[in-house]
Design an enzyme around this catalytic site. Structure first.
Site, PDB file in Angstrom:
ATOM      1  N   GLU A 172       0.828  -1.200   0.000  1.00 15.54           N
ATOM      2  CA  GLU A 172       0.000   0.000   0.000  1.00 15.54           C
ATOM      3  C   GLU A 172       0.867   1.257   0.000  1.00 15.54           C
ATOM      4  O   GLU A 172       0.547   2.246  -0.675  1.00 15.54           O
ATOM      5  CB  GLU A 172      -0.932   0.011   1.212  1.00 15.54           C
TER       6      GLU A 172
ATOM      7  N   PRO B 136       9.500 -15.649  -0.310  1.00  9.10           N
ATOM      8  CA  PRO B 136       8.348 -15.637   0.609  1.00  9.10           C
ATOM      9  C   PRO B 136       7.942 -14.203   0.950  1.00  9.10           C
ATOM     10  O   PRO B 136       8.789 -13.322   1.090  1.00  9.10           O
ATOM     11  CB  PRO B 136       8.886 -16.372   1.846  1.00  9.10           C
TER      12      PRO B 136
ATOM     13  N   GLY C 116      13.134  -5.475   0.358  1.00 12.68           N
ATOM     14  CA  GLY C 116      13.287  -4.323  -0.520  1.00 12.68           C
ATOM     15  C   GLY C 116      13.937  -4.616  -1.862  1.00 12.68           C
ATOM     16  O   GLY C 116      14.379  -3.694  -2.545  1.00 12.68           O
TER      17      GLY C 116
END
Length: 419
Positions: free
Chosen positions: A59, A264, A306
């Site tokens: 988000e 994952p 990241g």
């Protein structure tokens, strides 16, 4: 269900929520701050504050273009960004550093919400996607603080749940919002069916406007690890998927000439997935150890944070996780923006309209199970032209649907108090 019963149920669930924080987050140094923030203990912030809430990394990444526009339009305001997850908080702090103030989202209990609002004193609140919190939204309305739900989506599954258990509560909550900027017409119609009146517009999805960069240094490091082999990325896999993938791969291993790069979704599962593969006959390595993958390495575990765009950048095929299990899928558009051929499973309710658009454009392939997934990957690895065409089509779909940021900002900017 009315708001009183809802509040009682939230209070009763509070001990379990606290226990969950202890079990899931206690290994991270931010867990105490998270606990305090969620109980309403946050630093007092002075000045004009615009508060945005993004649950987690996905988000937040989608919201970046909108946040950047808010910075430009309202330079004298302070920006507070809240998240629910620690990984979300780390993404916010890494990207914006001291430009914004981060805190964790409070539990939706009246006295906790009151304490939280008293400390940050927002002039506007912007919620992302499906963050419909009755006590918070009602209290903001009573304080005459505009609260906006943007990039809003409502799946069939969520609609049925709301309609069955709490239609009146959801209806009153939706009508306490200043505006709902919906991702698509299907979601807009469902919001209206739940009772949203004239405060809803369809603006498209912010995810099409995302420009997440790939790090060239990271890409080179990954290429050094993987060598010149073809790469199939299994992005953001969820519990239960990895075992399906491993079993199906073992059955078709002789037909594969590629390295499987499994990432994952949740970092606390990195060790679990590595050990799962390690217990089989497959040769597995970890990205964190940065060792070179030999020709007989079957699976590389992407145990880093990241780096998803870099993983996707080096891939030849991208499978989008959360879609073989009933988790509703993850973001397909990161792979689309890089012109990668996309595959996903049957469960895509979180990306209902986006997945349909990709499929309609010939920009993705949907499979019904792990066996079909592996057969499809095997076929695509042998067909360079088909992979290229699907990837190019995915990029075209991505580019053709951009523009939600401008529409949303145009709708919400007049509601933000500039006093």
């Amino acid at each position: 269900m009315n708001r009183f019963i809802y509040t009682v149920l939230i209070i009763l669930s509070l001990p379990f929520a606290l226990l969950r924080i202890l079990l899931r987050d206690a290994k991270n140094s931010n867990w105490i701050r998270k606990l305090k923030n969620q109980l309403g203990f946050v630093p007092t912030i002075s000045g004009k504050v615009i508060w945005l809430h993004c649950v987690s990394v996905g988000e937040f990444n989608a919201a970046k273009p909108l946040i950047d526009k808010i910075f430009i339009k309202f330079p004298l305001h302070k920006i507070v960004i809240s998240t629910t997850t620690i990984t979300g908080s780390e993404a916010v702090e890494k990207h914006y550093k001291s430009q914004v103030i981060h805190c964790f989202f409070p539990f939706d209990i009246p006295f906790i919400v009151s304490s939280f609002l008293k400390k940050i004193k927002p002039v506007a609140c912007i919620l992302l996607e499906t963050e419909i919190w009755p006590n918070l939204i009602t209290k903001l309305k009573h304080k005459n603080i505009p609260v906006m739900l943007v990039n809003a989506r409502l799946s069939k599954k969520s609609f049925k749940k709301y309609n069955k258990f709490s239609p009146k509560l959801v209806s009153s909550t939706l009508n306490s919002l200043s505006i709902i900027c919906s991702q698509n017409e299907s979601s807009s119609k469902r919001f209206i069916s739940l009772g949203a009146n004239n405060n809803i517009i369809t603006t498209g999805s912010l995810k099409f406007d995302s420009n997440e960069p790939s790090n060239s240094k990271t890409i080179q490091t990954l290429k050094n690890i993987t060598g010149d082999r073809r790469i199939v990325v299994f992005a953001s896999t969820r519990k239960g998927e990895e075992l399906q993938i491993i079993k199906s791969y073992l059955a078709l291993k002789s037909k594969f000439n590629a390295l499987l790069l499994m990432v994952p979704r949740h970092p606390e599962r990195f060790n679990e997935v590595f050990n799962m593969v390690n217990e089989t006959v497959l040769n597995v390595k970890r990205r964190s150890l940065a060792g070179h993958c030999e020709q007989d390495t079957d699976i590389l575990i992407g145990d880093s944070m990241g780096e998803m765009m870099s993983y996707l950048n080096i891939s030849d095929i991208a499978f989008i996780g959360g879609s073989l299990t009933n988790n509703g899928g993850q973001n397909m558009l990161e792979a689309a923006s890089l012109s990668k051929p996309i595959i996903f499973g049957p469960s895509v309710f979180n990306f209902e309209e986006i997945s349909k658009r990709l499929l309609d454009d010939g920009s993705a392939i949907q499979v019904s199970n792990a066996e079909e997934l592996m057969k499809t990957i095997s076929e695509l690895l042998l067909d360079d032209e088909k992979r290229k065409l699907i990837g190019e089509s995915a990029k075209t779909t991505f580019e053709n649907n951009r523009g939600a940021t401008t529409k949303i900002f145009k709708a919400i900017a007049p509601l933000i108090k500039d006093i």
